[in-house]
Motif scaffolding. Sequence first.
Motif, PDB file in Angstrom:
ATOM      1  N   THR A  68       0.791  -1.183   0.018  1.00 54.70           N
ATOM      2  CA  THR A  68       0.213  -0.081   0.095  1.00 54.70           C
ATOM      3  C   THR A  68       0.790   1.188  -0.086  1.00 54.70           C
ATOM      4  N   LEU A  69       0.702   2.185  -0.904  1.00 50.22           N
ATOM      5  CA  LEU A  69       1.281   3.375  -1.034  1.00 50.22           C
ATOM      6  C   LEU A  69       0.367   4.440  -0.544  1.00 50.22           C
ATOM      7  N   ASN A  70       0.500   5.108   0.564  1.00 51.44           N
ATOM      8  CA  ASN A  70      -0.501   5.964   1.402  1.00 51.44           C
ATOM      9  C   ASN A  70       0.107   7.365   0.933  1.00 51.44           C
ATOM     10  N   ILE A  71      -0.976   8.191   0.459  1.00 52.80           N
ATOM     11  CA  ILE A  71      -0.576   9.370   0.088  1.00 52.80           C
ATOM     12  C   ILE A  71      -1.714  10.485   0.633  1.00 52.80           C
ATOM     13  N   CYS A  72      -0.864  11.453   1.073  1.00 52.85           N
ATOM     14  CA  CYS A  72      -1.697  12.568   2.043  1.00 52.85           C
ATOM     15  C   CYS A  72      -1.229  13.872   1.858  1.00 52.85           C
ATOM     16  N   GLY A  73      -1.943  14.903   1.980  1.00 59.51           N
ATOM     17  CA  GLY A  73      -1.420  16.476   1.908  1.00 59.51           C
ATOM     18  C   GLY A  73      -1.357  16.849   3.237  1.00 59.51           C
ATOM     19  N   ALA A  74      -0.191  17.848   3.699  1.00 60.91           N
ATOM     20  CA  ALA A  74      -0.015  18.029   5.029  1.00 60.91           C
ATOM     21  C   ALA A  74      -0.955  19.285   5.222  1.00 60.91           C
ATOM     22  N   LEU A  75      -1.706  19.874   4.316  1.00 56.77           N
ATOM     23  CA  LEU A  75      -2.462  20.988   4.597  1.00 56.77           C
ATOM     24  C   LEU A  75      -4.029  20.458   4.660  1.00 56.77           C
ATOM     25  N   ASP A  76      -4.316  19.293   4.437  1.00 50.62           N
ATOM     26  CA  ASP A  76      -5.386  18.672   4.144  1.00 50.62           C
ATOM     27  C   ASP A  76      -6.443  18.782   5.393  1.00 50.62           C
ATOM     28  N   ARG A  77      -7.481  19.706   5.163  1.00 52.34           N
ATOM     29  CA  ARG A  77      -8.340  19.820   6.700  1.00 52.34           C
ATOM     30  C   ARG A  77      -9.492  18.980   6.508  1.00 52.34           C
ATOM     31  N   CYS A  78      -9.907  18.363   5.377  1.00 52.87           N
ATOM     32  CA  CYS A  78     -11.024  17.280   5.117  1.00 52.87           C
ATOM     33  C   CYS A  78     -10.507  15.996   5.766  1.00 52.87           C
ATOM     34  N   THR A  79      -9.391  15.211   5.324  1.00 52.12           N
ATOM     35  CA  THR A  79      -9.039  14.369   5.781  1.00 52.12           C
ATOM     36  C   THR A  79      -7.320  14.309   6.124  1.00 52.12           C
ATOM     37  N   PRO A  80      -7.345  14.918   7.433  1.00 54.55           N
ATOM     38  CA  PRO A  80      -5.863  15.257   7.894  1.00 54.55           C
ATOM     39  C   PRO A  80      -4.869  14.154   7.593  1.00 54.55           C
ATOM     40  N   PRO A  81      -3.744  14.589   7.370  1.00 59.89           N
ATOM     41  CA  PRO A  81      -2.623  13.759   7.340  1.00 59.89           C
ATOM     42  C   PRO A  81      -2.430  12.506   8.088  1.00 59.89           C
ATOM     43  N   GLU A  82      -2.784  12.950   9.366  1.00 63.56           N
ATOM     44  CA  GLU A  82      -2.575  11.768  10.551  1.00 63.56           C
ATOM     45  C   GLU A  82      -3.474  10.447  10.056  1.00 63.56           C
ATOM     46  N   GLU A  83      -4.516  10.705   9.390  1.00 62.96           N
ATOM     47  CA  GLU A  83      -5.285   9.735   9.104  1.00 62.96           C
ATOM     48  C   GLU A  83      -4.371   8.526   8.015  1.00 62.96           C
ATOM     49  N   ALA A  84      -3.589   9.096   7.157  1.00 59.08           N
ATOM     50  CA  ALA A  84      -2.937   8.153   6.325  1.00 59.08           C
ATOM     51  C   ALA A  84      -1.764   7.688   7.118  1.00 59.08           C
TER      52      ALA A  84
END
Length: 138
Positions: A68-84
């Motif tokens: 699994t390649l987990n991708i997130c954006g540090a500035l994501d307020r909808c699904t914060p990066p802590e989720e990934a």
Amino acid sequence: MTSWLVTQDSRFAAAVPSFPHNNQVTCRLIGNLPHFMDLILKDEYTNPGGQYFERSPVMHAHKARTPTLNICGALDRCTPPEEAVQFHNALLEHGVNSVLITYPEEGHGVRKLPAAIDYAARIVAWFEEHMPPEDHVC
């Protein structure tokens, strides 16, 4: 949905959850749409063993086997990066090949160059690594 699928079925050769919500409780408490999941799950996050727990991919990570390649954006307020981060760490704890990529200047999606090129290249490379093309003789 990608995170959920890899915890429920091992048929996938590779997966790329992008900007996911993997822990319904933490997404409820730190995301910018706190009551959205209340409506979907028809439950409260304070219910131990309720839908917030049962429908969180991170709680089922022990069943996953898919790289699994987990991708997130540090500035994501909808699904914060802590989720990934949570899902990535849970997969690693259970011996699953997992990589975490955080785009420092992106929110819920990758929109800026050169990050958009990097994002596309990483996804293609991940699938090429885990799903190499078969040689066909005509």
